[in-house]
Write an enzyme that holds these catalytic residues in place. Structure first.
Site, mmCIF file in Angstrom:
data_model
loop_
_atom_site.group_PDB
_atom_site.id
_atom_site.type_symbol
_atom_site.label_atom_id
_atom_site.label_comp_id
_atom_site.label_asym_id
_atom_site.label_seq_id
_atom_site.Cartn_x
_atom_site.Cartn_y
_atom_site.Cartn_z
ATOM 1 N N ALA A 65 0.459 -1.624 0.059
ATOM 2 C CA ALA A 65 0.084 0.103 -0.454
ATOM 3 C C ALA A 65 0.788 1.608 0.144
ATOM 4 C CB ALA A 65 -0.721 -0.554 1.457
ATOM 5 N N GLY A 110 -0.061 -5.417 0.833
ATOM 6 C CA GLY A 110 -1.324 -5.215 -0.106
ATOM 7 C C GLY A 110 -1.672 -5.970 -1.259
ATOM 8 N N GLU A 113 -2.376 -9.510 -0.335
ATOM 9 C CA GLU A 113 -3.241 -9.452 -0.161
ATOM 10 C C GLU A 113 -4.099 -9.706 -2.227
ATOM 11 O OE1 GLU A 113 -4.290 -7.683 3.609
ATOM 12 O OE2 GLU A 113 -3.362 -6.131 2.571
ATOM 13 N N GLU A 133 3.561 -5.725 7.823
ATOM 14 C CA GLU A 133 2.345 -5.041 8.343
ATOM 15 C C GLU A 133 3.547 -4.419 9.596
ATOM 16 O OE1 GLU A 133 0.432 -5.734 4.838
ATOM 17 O OE2 GLU A 133 1.105 -7.204 6.198
#
Length: 258
Positions: A65, A110, A113, A133
């Site tokens: 992200a 992300g 993911e 993270e």
């Protein structure tokens, strides 16, 4: 139409490129919004029978992200950001047409993911996967804690999420995170090869396979009951009649998605 992604329709497959190579294709809110629009097109366009999501350039699928967006967020705003990600990634996961992640380079945070939200993954030999993270005082927020656990098991998933380590494409293959590892030049051809094979199958049956497989991870529903109902519904389709007739007549089936 798009500023942070690119799309190309070829042989009934929509290729979706996350197009921020200078930022290692990091996800920001604009990327997520445009990705959602592209997936809407996959759902609605009858000329599209499948999709491939990949990253522009050869360094990254999606390196994570865009952390610069996080610094000013409150806890409530953080939860809202995660909710938007959940909606977009669930939309990918529930797509009735197959969506493959072609992972070229980094798939971290992300990005990992996003790859896991696709129906399955093909990795280039230079791919790296991870959920780092915890290094930021965060946890995966776009469904990663759930999908990673489902794909590779609780023990390995917890190890990966708690250490923040990265794993190679070969390790991802051994752990069951990806289906194939190929040379970078073979990544999109391999995805195309698999999808062209799937395109010869009954589209409504493919959609029902996806629905039933997804139900296996949804503890709010009875996956066996859904399978039973979807199996029965197949008998009302022209494609089932065509498939059974073709089998008996020893000829290739010609499916129409009806």
């Amino acid at each position: 139409m798009y500023h942070t992604i690119k799309t190309e329709l070829k042989d009934n497959t929509l290729f979706i490129y996350i197009n921020r190579p200078d930022k290692l294709n990091a996800l920001n809110q604009q990327v997520m919004s445009e990705l959602a629009l592209a997936i809407d097109e996959v759902y609605s366009n009858k000329d599209i029978r499948s999709a491939v999501i990949t990253g522009e350039g050869d360094k990254a699928f999606v390196a994570g992200a865009d952390i610069s967006e996080f610094l000013a967020l409150s806890d409530q705003q953080g939860a809202e950001l995660a909710k938007k990600g959940h909606v977009v990634f669930k939309h990918i996961e529930d797509c009735p047409k197959p969506v493959i992640a072609a992972v070229n380079g980094f798939a971290l945070g992300g990005g990992c993911e996003l790859a896991m939200a696709c129906h399955f993954r093909i990795a280039a030999t230079n791919a790296k996967f991870g959920q780092p993270e915890v290094n930021l005082g965060l946890i995966p927020g776009y469904g990663g804690t759930q999908r990673l656990t489902a794909l590779i098991g609780k023990g390995k998933a917890l190890e990966l999420m708690m250490t923040g380590d990265r794993i190679s494409a070969e390790e991802a293959l051994q752990w069951g995170l990806v289906n194939y590892v190929v040379a970078p030049a073979d990544l999109l051809p391999k995805a195309t090869e698999l999808l062209q094979k799937i395109h010869t199958k009954a589209p409504l049956a493919i959609a029902r396979v996806i629905k039933c497989a997804n139900a296996s991870q949804n503890y709010a529903v009875d996956g066996f009951e859904i399978e039973l109902n979807e199996f029965g519904a197949c008998f009302a389709t022209k494609d089932m009649q065509e498939g059974a007739s073709a089998f008996i007549q020893k000829r290739p089936a010609v499916f129409t998605g009806e």
